[in-house]
Design a protein around this motif. Structure first.
Motif, short mmCIF file in Angstrom:
data_model
loop_
_atom_site.label_atom_id
_atom_site.label_comp_id
_atom_site.label_asym_id
_atom_site.label_seq_id
_atom_site.Cartn_x
_atom_site.Cartn_y
_atom_site.Cartn_z
N TYR A 158 -5.84 -8.78 -1.66
CA TYR A 158 -5.38 -7.73 -0.75
C TYR A 158 -5.27 -8.29 0.66
N ARG A 200 -6.90 1.09 11.75
CA ARG A 200 -5.53 0.61 11.70
C ARG A 200 -4.69 1.24 12.79
N GLU A 223 0.83 -1.19 0.00
CA GLU A 223 0.00 0.00 0.00
C GLU A 223 0.87 1.25 0.00
N GLY A 224 0.55 2.13 -0.85
CA GLY A 224 1.27 3.39 -0.90
C GLY A 224 2.57 3.29 -1.68
N ASN A 275 6.34 -0.99 11.86
CA ASN A 275 5.31 -1.85 11.26
C ASN A 275 5.64 -3.33 11.36
N ASP A 276 6.50 -3.65 12.26
CA ASP A 276 6.62 -5.06 12.63
C ASP A 276 7.14 -5.17 14.06
N ASP A 296 -4.12 -7.40 4.61
CA ASP A 296 -3.57 -6.67 5.75
C ASP A 296 -3.15 -7.73 6.75
N ALA A 308 -4.54 3.48 -3.33
CA ALA A 308 -3.94 3.25 -2.04
C ALA A 308 -4.38 4.34 -1.09
N ARG A 309 -4.83 3.88 0.05
CA ARG A 309 -5.29 4.88 1.01
C ARG A 309 -4.13 5.72 1.46
N LYS A 310 -4.44 6.91 1.68
CA LYS A 310 -3.46 7.82 2.27
C LYS A 310 -3.99 8.24 3.62
N SER A 368 5.14 -6.53 6.71
CA SER A 368 4.84 -5.27 7.39
C SER A 368 3.39 -5.31 7.85
N PHE A 369 3.20 -4.64 8.94
CA PHE A 369 1.83 -4.57 9.45
C PHE A 369 1.24 -3.20 9.18
N TRP A 370 -0.04 -3.18 9.27
CA TRP A 370 -0.79 -1.97 8.99
C TRP A 370 -0.47 -1.47 7.58
N THR A 371 -0.21 -2.44 6.76
CA THR A 371 0.03 -2.16 5.34
C THR A 371 -0.75 -3.17 4.54
N ILE A 372 -1.37 -2.72 3.48
CA ILE A 372 -2.12 -3.66 2.67
C ILE A 372 -1.22 -4.15 1.54
N LYS A 403 -2.65 -0.17 15.91
CA LYS A 403 -1.24 0.15 16.18
C LYS A 403 -1.06 0.54 17.63
#
Lengths: 846, 232
Positions: free
Chosen positions: A326, B210, A275-276, B99-100, A328, B87-89, A302-306, B214
């Motif tokens: 997809y 999300r 994502e992104g 992120n891990d 997550d 992609a969401r922003k 990675s987490f919180w990533t699609i 977190k």
């Protein structure tokens, strides 16, 4: 081949049982088996054959099936040679039992305990039942030769029980496109493979084969085989991403399902983008997670990533990509099932057993870091149960189960899930736990215990209460008289001698008397007269005289009682008129007097009553004593203290004595009591001492009279009744009692005879002599000594019970001695009047 | 305890003001140095919560927020191709968040704590805006509004709680007091929240969900790093 002697014709009708037993059996829910049916007979290759049958209805019992057959060429009946080769409910005839030129008559018989039932016969010509099995191992392959695509089908001949033999089969092949209904059938010949061309590229086909032997039926079609005929220009089918999963929230894996590759091996490539980010990456690891998978290690996770994931299948003809998937990772966490599941049955004392389940989180899950938090859920059911009971446990890794049915086997499983997201793991492997019956047993034992305890308590209560009741009733019977006098104090009536109505009223008292042992004195007219006279006398007398009476009465009673005992012995009591002798008469008169006394005493005065009571009691006592003593001479030593001997009687006597004393004089009750308890004699002494001279005199008189009476009785008994030893003994006893009561005189006796009481008894044999002596002489102890002949006589009369008689005599003697001790006045009286006449007793009583 | 809460509330209002926050933190530190005389640990009605207890509360709270946001997300299903195409922003995407697991574990405690606070603060303003916004959406069921409001309140409470834990940890020396040095970057949150208002509703709630996850994860990691013996 076993020959069955019962069956000689092939066409013998199937055996059937009469209906009777069937009915009988059906009433029990069991019957002989239903009729089996031969379904088919088949030869795979014309050299062997098999027959199958369908069992009839089950008779509710284990059933045996037997196949019999005969051949048309002979009349013998044979049994199936092989029940096993062709499976259940079948019979296999191997080559040796198969003749293609023979017609077989086959019957199947079902047999159980109750009976048997046979199928309809089946006639079998082996040649006509040939049907081979289906060809096997069909494989399809697309081949390309000279740029022409064709399909090559290969198969194997059907399997045979006898693998060694080879047969020539003819084959047929049929095929059709998957989506169509019509088959295209191709005759193949004897080959086991076939080339098919003219197929449409890009279509899926279904293929089957079958075979036949030269004569006979076609086999069943073989199982279907599918194949995609590749078009040649098209890429492989697009794969499908089936699943992505992270077992521990640190890495994850995605799997895909390949599409049909069209006959060409395809390569699969996984691409993903995050994502992104625009960049597309390829799967970092195709191998770790097995075929058709991609493993993303920690670095790539990675987490919180699609993740946008696609799989591309590529072959010579081209490529095809899956739909994007997809992911997550946070939400695809599915842990492994928990491990180390243990079930422990705990049995705390005094508590219900319970089950403790413990488990560990899956080894991959790093729960200690806090990164992954797992929640657990367990489920269980009885082994045979259908529905699971599911219990959410939360984050703890143990659980206690309390409500489990004992005696059942439970299956337990646990799974886990990350909190708030992700999905449940697979269930852990099944764990079994047997909830022991002894748990319930314990319970039931406890319950039983409780119940038993309860029961015991109740039983004890019941026994106690009944015991109390018994004692109460007993005492009532014994003391009832007194009790009743307590409860219902006698109404002092006018002492009018002629009132009969009162007599009627006193029926109660009569009953009581009877209960006490004073029963059975039917008042004779004589007695009544006597009583009346007596009553008159009593009226005149004072209460003071009562004690003396009491004392005196027993003696008289003693006389009576002996007669009762006589009755026991068989002579009959004084009650029975037939047995009344002249002297008996007198005695009889006496009891009657007593009764009348009772009756009228009640009317008259308490005091009088009491005196009567005492008399009665005394009589009872004595009677009992007689009985007991007659039964056991050994009781004698105890007899010494008459009151004490039979406790109840003793009480009576004591109480009576008290009463008497109370009523009569100012004597010290306590003293009397003590003395009574100690020795009966004291009563007398006290009575004598305390009251005035008159009383003393009278008492003495009474005593004298008693002694006299007793003596008389004894004499009478001895003289008249030789046979009844018992009577004599009884008499003696009575006398002895008196003696005891009058122990002071006994003491006197001691001086002469022995210092010790026991010795007295022993010496009592000699005492008989004394009795006579006593009659002879009045006063001193020395008087006792000389008598010897009486003893002899007594012995001669009653050899068996010498001792008892002796004792009695000794007692009598004592009495006598007592009398002797008594004042001279008394002496005279006794000697003068009372010996002979019962009437003379009466005044003495008073 | 009540006093601390009051303080937190007071610090909430001048949120954007960096100096104010710094002052509040300073005041907080000073107060922490001299523990409140009102409550003694032995007072039955006034028990001081331990750090693990505060953490557990915060974790439960964040979990609840996450659940609520998951429920709320169902009301804002993305348009068909929205999920795949763009992609969401998220407005918080600019924050560097681990992120891990390894990243989160390596991060200094102070930074992780600060990150949590920052995330929460970044959502407070947009959540209020979002609530106002969806109140006008008539197609939304009423319960979704309730949930959104609840989420907003809970985020405030959670921030208060996290601040409280932070304060306590600082007072106990578990984490350094360098936290206030990072407060300067809080000014960025304003622009971030403005950015948040540009998102679609489904994106917004997705991003919030999300981030709530977190926050919960970071809180768990933090707790287990600080107190590994407490059910970690």
């Amino acid at each position: 081949m076993s020959e069955l002697p019962g069956f000689y014709t092939a066409h013998m009708p199937p055996r059937r049982l009469p209906e009777g037993p069937l009915d009988f059996c059906t009433s029990l829910g069991q019957s002989f088996p239903g009729k089996p049916k031969i379904i088919r007979c088949r030869s795979l290759e014309k050299e062997t054959f098999s027959c199958w049958w369908k069992p009839g209805s089950d008779g509710g019992l284990p059933t045996n099936y037997t196949l019999f057959y005969s051949k048309d060429s002979e009349e013998k009946i044979y049994e199936c040679p092989d029940y096993r080769t062709s499976g259940p409910n079948s019979c296999y005839f191997n080559k040796n039992h198969t003749n293609p030129w023979t017609t077989y008559n086959i019957t199947v018989t079902a047999t159980n305990e109750i009976g048997s039932n046979s199928s309809d016969p089946q006639y079998v010509d082996v040649t006509s039942i040939v049907q081979p099995g289906s060809p096997v191992n069909l494989t399809l392959e697309t081949k390309r030769s000279a740029n022409i695509m064709f399909l090559l089908a290969k198969w194997s001949p059907p399997l045979l029980a006898d693998a060694s033999s080879n047969y020539l089969y003819h084959y047929e092949l049929r095929l059709k496109p998957e989506e169509k209904e019509e088959w295209e059938t191709i005759s193949v010949g004897v080959q086991t493979q076939y080339k098919i061309d003219r197929l449409n590229a890009g279509m899926r086909y279904v293929v089957q084969v079958r075979c036949t032997l030269d004569p006979g039926e076609w086999s069943e079609w073989s199982s279907e085989r599918h194949i995609l005929i590749p078009s040649g220009r098209s890429p492989p089918e697009k794969p499908t991403i089936t699943k992505c999963r992270s077992p521990e929230k640190e890495t994850f894996t995605c799997w895909w399902k390949p599409g049909l590759d069209g006959g060409h091996p395809a390569n699969y490539t996984l691409f993903y983008s995050k994502e992104g980010e625009d960049q597309v990456y390829e799967c970092p690891d195709y191998r770790t997670a097995g075929p058709s998978s991609c493993y993303f290690d920690k670095k790539h996770t990675s987490f919180w990533t699609i993740y946008n994931i696609t799989v591309r299948a590529t072959n010579e003809m081209g490529s095809n990509s899956s739909d994007p998937h997809y992911v997550d990772v946070t939400y695809i966490v599915q842990p492994d099932p928990p491990v180390n599941v243990t079930l422990e049955l705990k049995k705390p004392i005094n508590k219900k057993p319970y089950l403790v389940l413990t488990w560990s989180p899956p080894p991959l899950a790093d729960v200690r870091s806090g990164w992954l938090t797992l929640e657990y859920e367990l489920r269980l059911k009885p082994e045979e149960g259908e529905e699971w009971e599911t219990i959410f446990v939360g984050q703890q890794t143990q659980y206690k189960m309390f409500s489990l049915n004992p005696g059942k086997k439970y299956i337990v499983q646990i799974h886990c899930k990350p909190d708030h997201h992700g999905s449940w793991s697979e269930w852990s492997s099944e764990k079994y736990v047997q909830i022991p019956n002894d748990a319930s047993l314990n319970n039931s034992i406890c319950f039983l215990d409780f119940r038993v305890k309860d029961m015991i308590v109740w039983i004890i209560l019941g026994v106690l209460s009944s015991l109390i009741c018994l004692i109460m009733s007993w005492t009532m019977v014994l003391k009832g008289y007194r009790m009743i006098t307590f409860i219902l104090p006698p109404v002092p009536g006018p002492k009018i001698k002629g009132i009969d109505t009162h007599l009627l009223e006193t029926g109660k008292s009569e009953e009581l008397l009877s209960a006490l042992g004073c029963h059975g004195f039917p008042p004779t007219s004589d007695c009544e007269e006597l009583l009346i006279e007596y009553l008159e006398v009593e009226d005149s007398e004072d209460q003071q005289l009562m004690p003396s009476r009491d004392n005196g009465h027993p003696s008289k009673n003693a006389k009576i009682t002996p007669k009762e005992t006589d009755s026991d012995s068989g002579r009959g009591s004084c009650d029975s008129p037939s047995l009344l002798s002249e002297k008996c008469r007198e005695t009889c008169a006496f009891p009657s007097v007593l009764q009348t006394q009772d009756v009228r005493d009640v009317q008259e005065k308490k005091a009088g009553k009491r005196s009567w009571e005492t008399q009665c009691v005394a009589s009872e006592r004595k009677a009992h004593l007689f009985n007991s003593e007659s039964a056991k001479s050994s009781t004698w030593p105890a007899v010494q203290l008459p009151n004490n001997q039979p406790p109840m009687f003793a009480y009576h006597s004591i109480v009576d004595a008290h009463k008497v004393t109370l009523s009569t004089t100012n004597m010290n009750v306590a003293a009397v009591l003590v003395e009574d308890e100690e020795k009966g004699q004291s009563q007398y002494s006290i009575a004598e001492t305390v009251p005035g001279d008159m009383e003393k005199q009278r008492e003495m008189e009474n005593l004298c009279s008693k002694t006299e009476q007793t003596i008389v009785q004894v004499k009478q008994n001895r003289s008249k009744e030789k046979s009844p030893f018992l009577d004599a003994t009884l008499m003696d006893y009575v006398e002895v009692h008196k003696v005891r009561q009058d122990e002071e005189p006994a003491v006197l006796l001691k001086h002469k005879e022995n210092s010790v009481k026991t010795e007295k008894y022993t010496i009592s044999g000699a005492s008989k002599e004394y009795t006579k002596v006593s009659t002879v002489t009045d006063h001193n102890i020395l008087v006792l000594m000389p008598d010897s002949r009486v003893l002899h006589t007594s012995v001669s009369q009653e050899p068996a019970k010498e001792t008892s008689q002796n004792l009695q005599q000794g007692q009598v003697e004592k009495n006598m001695s007592y009398c002797l001790t008594a004042p001279s006045d008394c002496r005279r009286e006794t000697s003068g009047s009372e010996y002979m006449d019962p009437s003379s007793f009466m005044p003495s009583f008073k | 305890m009540e006093r601390t809460e009051l303080r937190v509330r007071s610090s909430d209002t001048p949120l954007p003001a960096g100096p104010g926050a710094a002052l509040a933190l300073l005041w907080l530190l000073g107060r922490a140095a001299a523990p409140p005389a009102v409550c003694t640990p032995r007072d039955a009605g006034c028990r001081l919560l331990s750090v693990p207890e505060l953490f557990d509360r915060a974790i439960r709270h964040s979990g609840r927020i996450h659940s609520l946001s998951t429920e709320l997300e169902k009301y804002f299903t993305p348009r068909d191709n929205e999920l795949s195409s763009h992609a969401r922003k998220c407005h918080t995407a600019t924050m560097l968040t681990p992120n891990d697991k390894e990243f989160a574990q390596k991060m200094p405690r102070e930074e992780l704590t600060y990150l949590i606070l920052k995330l929460l603060q970044a959502w407070k303003e947009p959540l209020s805006h979002f609530n106002q916004h969806i109140e006008n959406l008539q197609e939304l069921p009423g319960e979704s509004l309730g949930k959104a409001k609840q989420i907003s309140n809970m985020v405030h409470e959670l921030e208060t709680g996290v601040e409280k834990v932070t304060e306590k940890m600082q007072s106990m020396g578990i984490i350094s007091n360098s936290l206030h040095g990072m407060a300067s970057s809080e000014a960025a949150s304003l622009s971030i929240s403005n950015e948040a208002n540009m998102m679609s509703d489904s994106d917004f709630i997705h991003c919030f969900r999300r981030d709530s996850n977190k926050v919960q994860s970071y809180l768990k990691i933090l707790k287990c790093r600080i107190m590994p013996e407490n059910s970690c």
